[in-house]
Enzyme design. Structure first.
Site, short mmCIF file in Angstrom:
data_model
loop_
_atom_site.label_atom_id
_atom_site.label_comp_id
_atom_site.label_asym_id
_atom_site.label_seq_id
_atom_site.Cartn_x
_atom_site.Cartn_y
_atom_site.Cartn_z
N GLU A 1 -11.91 82.41 24.09
CA GLU A 1 -11.62 81.07 23.93
C GLU A 1 -12.50 80.01 25.02
OE1 GLU A 1 -6.77 81.12 23.58
OE2 GLU A 1 -7.62 83.01 24.34
N GLY B 1 -13.13 88.17 29.39
CA GLY B 1 -12.49 87.58 28.08
C GLY B 1 -13.36 86.47 27.75
#
Lengths: 748, 453
Positions: free
Chosen positions: A713, A710
């Site tokens: 963020e 991922g």
């Protein structure tokens, strides 16, 4: 390669390619339909009236004047609001907050909805809202973090972070040869996605259709169903495009519920679009924090303790607490670790998750505090971090599923030219006389997985349809997830019809926590694998197939053909296999989540290193970030083009956190004085220059089936601290609040 | 009001339009063209950017603060009209796809239109052209790369269009300064609308009722820039993009400030007359104009008067303007360029100044022979630093003189602390600006603007 991938699926023919976004055409031509672009026939407009005070109650509303305005059809106030079937103070799903939906006349924060006007046109609704002319009984608002006493709490699920201790912090303090004890503050920030919150609600009997941006489609259906007393399957959410989310579009809010209520009451579709100003209140924000960090180290620079205390502002009526101190767990090999949280209840809207909740605020402070320690120890900041490099997860001793942070440090430092950095501050000037400073910070973000399910159907013509209610809030789900699905089916991307962005499909999970590609992608991967498994069984059992009897060898699926693993001279097209089997479609399904026992075995984080250069005007103190280099190791990158863009975006959020974003309250009156994009700054093009992203190769056999960590963020973490440290390095001035303001650097 | 204009190449005739109807609302709510997005409704974000063409050419404007009557006789292109009539992509659209210029896509229509206008005008200053478009996802670099990639592609035919010259409603949109003077003298309570970059917010943000409006955009004679015997006379209706061009070689520091004045969309709409007449204490033009000793030309009916521009600003929200009187022009006297303007803001572009200082200091034989120093953001009005001017005039042009004026600053200014800066910062920054002027004047290389990327 150690891999938990199903061996019969060859991976990488679509994944790993920098495919341009599949929704690009719709977006550049203006045909991508966002929630507020829906305008069904016979539609009404709803506008809510925001409270102008922060604490007290509404004593008067001129409902007669508003109702008499031409075009106004309804005025809703606490006196006449129809009942809800679920209490707005309940929390029916994990992503539920208590909210205001005209339960009573109290005002708990500025911007809270205190009435709703419904009208035939937007102009009439706005004018009706103005005519209500609210009168208030005002109580002294508490909006400053010092206006209330911090209180401790027991960790109790979403929004209430744990207090965590590993080792003996007191012993760590006692044995420290060098120590620092510093307190930093971070400002309240508002998501401000370019698209404001909007909904078009339509009832047909007891079935509700919502066109709205949602990061959590299934959970939104369940949440709205609860408040309106209908089964979740009676709620349809359509959310094909989100104009950004950043955490604010996962949760049912008061304005949404009021608009849906208005639609039920009037029997007509109702549209509500929040104004930019209305985004500062009822739809969440990143809570203000005050963080104290006490670090201890021995003479050689090895950390004996990281002791991180966070105080965070929350609302008087709910309890989301920014989990900032958790950022100190799991990154540096300190002898002891302690993270504690307390909260302060203020007359503000409830904060919530905003891009890298906890990690952004916490790592900003941790990385600056480490620099302060490095200065004290006379160490280069990178050297200090390398001395405390964690080979296993600090505290737990768990092995990392993978960790290429050392390579991130090395590649980032090399690209940036870190080695020529003078240790002392105030040493560098550019040819124009500007002060130049260099700083760095470590980036990290956990790799959560949620639950997702998917279907895949292979058709006789070797095309496929795959389905999951995944969400594209800009990160590129329409593209990256389709790439994964195509690979799982062994098909070219253009043969796959990817259905997502609405309910009524298998649950695609939540677009958040940087876990959506891994989770929804995992489900798609499993669904495609299920189809290929069935196809292989048909072929292996079919005497007319060249693959007959090869079941034990397994198959490789590629470009619409199945090959015998290890003997690619034997292969057959999907179309031929299916034609002989009667031309039937093959339907498969799959799901993805992380088993608790898997989660127990490894620590799973994405990592990175960010290096920043700032230039500062010595007389006027204006600051510019002139260069940022970020090197990130985040497992398998499905689409480098999309991933880099996510990382760039995150780093720009880091610039924004460090230098720009801050909601400023007028503490006397309690409202936010800069509740618009003129006063609430996000960086413009000229604030962003010289951005460089390196994606460091990393294979992770444990994190999930696809090896994805991922990237949504992590970019913001590390960056904030790197900029704060660079400002110190330029000026010798350590500013212990974010955003750093021009006057903070004033030396005279 | 009655309005006739071209929309994406087609004639549109509207009758009885509410004069404060914004183009954005009309496009989305009435016309059903929803590609143009609302991000802020006050000209801060550029998501609603449209292209507006008149006989001065094509410009990018924010539709959210553009009143329908301002479109009279012009041609409008929205994102739906940037692609060709048969759906052919414009080169900037193709480049945006190829270079991954859109992420969530909400700001994308606005970026595409800004890019298409710059492309049409051969403007390759992409950073400036896109300074007024906010993006919260991709971080601009892919968008700028897309603009660069499209720059060499030919302009598609459909982008070139000439609007029809139509006559507007003479009661609300006069065609000349004479007609305006007559109307306004008769209706002094009317609100004058030039670019609507300020008045627009009264409507979209403050929800003000404006019962009587007079639009100035058809007064061609207010839009002229003339070189006269007295200097450069700039009509009140000249938009800031043209002011920037006009002062580029005469007063490059002034032009450098204007480049950071709003966004391209705002500069293209905002007029110099509007920025002076609204009397804002933080307007960026007045300090420069005061330092340049500009003359303001006012007109009421047939009566004209003029005054040094600094005298126009009496107090907060109060200007020396009679009912029915309007700003007709401003004249900057011919002079050797000694002007330096320093705009201090947190964000590089599109930010209201914390402090905006303008300095014009003449030096003869090593001594200050004349000093004119003016500030915005330091008082309730744009204000001269007369004590500082006195403290340095006649003195040697040295660091000692500058330091000697230290206390004079506090006689001139007692600034406020607010979210843009503290009072202490404002005062110290102002002092340091004078030091900066001296350093630059004596040849030390330092320029705030050069921090820019």
């Amino acid at each position: 390669m150690p891999d938990t991938l199903d061996p019969h699926v060859r991976f990488g023919s679509n994944s790993g390619q920098p495919v341009t976004r599949r929704d690009g055409l719709a977006k550049v031509t203006g045909t991508a339909t966002f929630a507020a672009d829906n305008t069904p026939d016979n539609m009404l407009y709803a506008v809510f009236v925001p409270a102008a005070i922060a604490r007290g109650r509404v004593t008067g509303l001129d409902t007669e004047a508003a109702a008499a305005h031409p075009g106004v059809t309804h005025v809703l106030t606490p006196q006449n609001r129809p009942p809800l079937q679920g209490d707005p103070s309940d929390k029916p799903t994990m992503f539920s907050f208590r909210f205001e939906a005209l339960q009573d006349d109290s005002v708990r924060y500025a911007g809270q909805p205190i009435a709703l006007v419904v009208a035939e046109t937007l102009e009439a609704a706005n004018e009706g809202a103005r005519l209500l002319n609210p009168k208030y009984e005002r109580l002294t608002p508490r909006t400053d973090i010092d206006d209330a006493e911090p209180y401790a709490f027991e960790a109790a699920g979403f929004g209430l972070p744990a207090n965590t201790v590993h080792g003996n912090p007191e012993a760590g303090h006692a044995s420290a040869a060098q120590a620092i004890d510093v307190t930093y503050e971070t400002a309240p920030q508002y998501h401000n996605a370019m698209e404001t919150h909007a909904v078009v609600a339509k009832w047909e009997g007891d079935h509700l259709t919502l066109d709205m941006p949602s990061q959590a489609i299934s959970m939104s259906c369940a949440g709205f169903a609860y408040y309106f007393g209908i089964p979740a399957e009676n709620v349809t959410v359509r959310s094909p495009y989100l104009g950004g989310g950043f955490g604010s579009k996962a949760i049912p809010t008061g304005p949404y519920v009021l608009a849906i209520l208005a639609a039920r009451m009037t029997g007509r579709p109702v549209k509500m679009m929040l104004t930019r100003q209305q985004m500062f209140g009822p739809v969440g924000h990143r809570g203000q924090t005050r963080q104290r960090l006490r670090l201890g180290a021995d003479d050689t620079g090895r950390l004996t303790v990281i002791d991180h205390e966070g105080i965070a502002a929350t609302s008087t009526f709910d309890d989301f607490v920014e989990p900032a101190a958790n950022a100190s767990q799991g990154i540096y090999a300190a002898g002891a670790l302690r993270s504690t949280h307390r909260a302060v209840k203020l007359d503000i809207g409830t904060p919530g998750p905003m891009r890298a909740p906890g990690e952004a605020s916490g790592s900003a402070v941790l990385e600056c505090a480490l620099d302060e320690l490095a200065e004290k120890l006379g160490l280069d900041p990178l050297e200090l971090r390398l001395k405390n490099y964690a080979e296993t997860e600090p505290g737990t001793g768990k092995p990392y599923s993978s960790k290429a942070l050392r390579e991130c440090y090395a590649q980032g430092a090399e690209r940036f030219g870190w080695n020529s950095r003078p240790r002392a501050p105030g040493q560098m000037r550019d040819e124009d006389g500007l002060l130049v400073g260099w700083g760095m910070g470590t980036a990290f973000f956990p790799c959560p997985m949620f639950m997702a399910e998917a279907n895949a159907t292979l058709r006789a013509d070797s095309t496929a349809v795959v389905e999951t209610s995944a969400v594209d809030m800009g990160q590129g789900a329409w593209t990256a997830l389709a790439q994964i699905a195509a690979d799982s089916l062994g098909l070219p991307l253009d043969k796959v019809d990817f259905q997502a962005g609405r309910s009524g499909l298998p649950d695609g999970g939540v677009a958040g926590g940087s876990g959506h590609t891994a989770t929804a992608g995992g489900a798609l991967h499993a669904a495609g694998g299920d189809v290929i498994r069935q196809l292989g069984e048909i072929a292996a059992a079919d005497p007319d197939s060249p693959l007959y009897g090869a079941g034990n060898a397994g198959f490789v699926a590629r470009d619409g053909r199945l090959y015998v693993a290890g003997d690619e001279s034997r292969s057959e097209a999907y179309t031929d296999i299916l034609a002989r089997s009667g031309g039937a479609e093959i339907a498969g399904n799959g799901s993805a989540s992380r088993a608790p026992e898997t989660a127990e075995q490894h620590a799973m984080n994405a990592h990175g290193a960010v290096f920043a250069e700032v230039k500062i005007d010595p007389d006027l103190c204006q600051m510019r970030v002139t260069r940022l280099v970020g090197a990130f190791a985040a497992g398998r990158i499905i689409n480098p083009r999309l991933a880099e863009s996510q990382l760039f975006g995150g780093m720009i959020w880091g610039i924004s956190f460090a230098l720009h974003e801050e909601a400023r309250h007028d503490h006397k009156r309690g409202h936010i004085v800069n509740a618009d994009l003129a006063g609430y700054h996000v960086p413009v093009n000229a604030d962003v220059s010289g951005l460089d992203v390196i994606t460091v190769h990393e294979e992770d056999p444990y994190v999930n089936a696809l090896g994805i960590k991922g990237v949504g963020e992590i970019g913001i973490t590390g960056t904030v601290g790197a900029i704060g440290n660079a400002i110190w390095h330029a000026t010798g001035k350590r500013v212990r609040r974010f955003p750093i303001r021009i006057e903070d650097l004033l030396t005279s | 009001m009655d309005i006739d204009f071209l929309l994406n190449g087609e004639s549109v005739t509207l009758r009885g339009v509410e004069p404060t109807r914004t183009l954005l609302d009309w496009l989305r709510e009435e016309r059903g063209l929803r590609g143009t997005k609302e991000g802020c409704n006050e000209g801060d974000c550029g998501a609603c950017t449209v292209m507006v063409t008149d006989d001065r050419g094509a410009r990018a404007l924010n539709a959210c603060i553009l009143f329908m009557p301002q479109l009279q006789g012009k041609a409008v292109r929205t994102v739906e009209g940037i692609a060709g009539p048969k759906g052919e992509l414009h080169p900037v659209q193709q480049a945006m796809i190829d270079h991954h210029g859109s992420q969530c896509g909400f700001c994308t229509p606005g970026f595409v239109v800004s890019m298409a206008v710059a492309h049409l005008n051969g403007d390759t200053g992409h950073d400036d052209a896109l300074a007024g478009n906010l993006c919260r996802c991709t971080g601009y670099a892919p968008i700028v790369r897309a603009a660069e990639a499209a720059a060499d592609q030919p302009v598609p035919d459909w982008m070139r269009e000439l609007p029809e010259g139509l006559i507007a409603d003479p009661q609300h949109a006069p065609e000349s300064a004479d007609a305006l003077a007559e109307l306004y003298e008769a209706r002094p309570e009317a609100t004058l609308v030039a670019g609507a970059t300020d008045v627009g917010l009264w409507v979209t943000k403050l929800m003000k009722e404006l019962p009587d409006l007079i639009f100035l955009n058809r007064c061609k004679d207010l839009q002229e820039i003339e070189e006269t015997a007295l200097g450069l006379r700039i009509g009140a209706g000249v938009t800031m993009d043209r002011v920037m061009e006009a002062v580029k070689t005469r007063f490059p520091s002034y032009a450098g400030m204007i480049r950071r004045y709003g966004s391209a969309q705002v500069r293209n709409a905002a007029t110099i007359g509007g920025n002076i007449a609204n009397g804002s204490p933080i307007g960026d033009n007045p300090p420069a104009l005061i330092a340049l000793d500009a003359t303001l030309h006012l007109r009421k009916g047939d009566a004209r008067r003029e005054m040094p521009i600094g005298e126009f600003f009496i107090d907060y929200g109060k200007q020396d303007r009679q009912p029915g009187e309007f700003v007709e022009a401003v004249t900057i006297p011919a002079q050797a360029d000694r002007l330096k303007v320093y705009k201090l803001s947190k964000r590089f572009d599109q930010d209201i100044s914390a402090v905006c200082g303008a300095f014009r200091i003449r030096v003869e034989e090593g001594r200050v022979s004349e000093a004119r120093i003016a500030f915005g953001g330091m008082a309730a009005v744009p204000k001269r630093a007369t004590a500082v001017e006195r403290a340095i005039t006649g003195k040697p042009w040295t660091d000692e003189t500058v330091m000697g004026a230290w206390d004079a600053w506090e006689k001139d200014f007692a600034p406020l602390s607010d979210m843009r800066a503290s009072a202490e910062y404002r005062l110290d920054a102002a002092r340091n600006m004078l030091s900066r002027y001296l350093l630059e004047d004596l040849g030390a290389p330092s320029n705030v603007l050069e921090v820019m990327p």
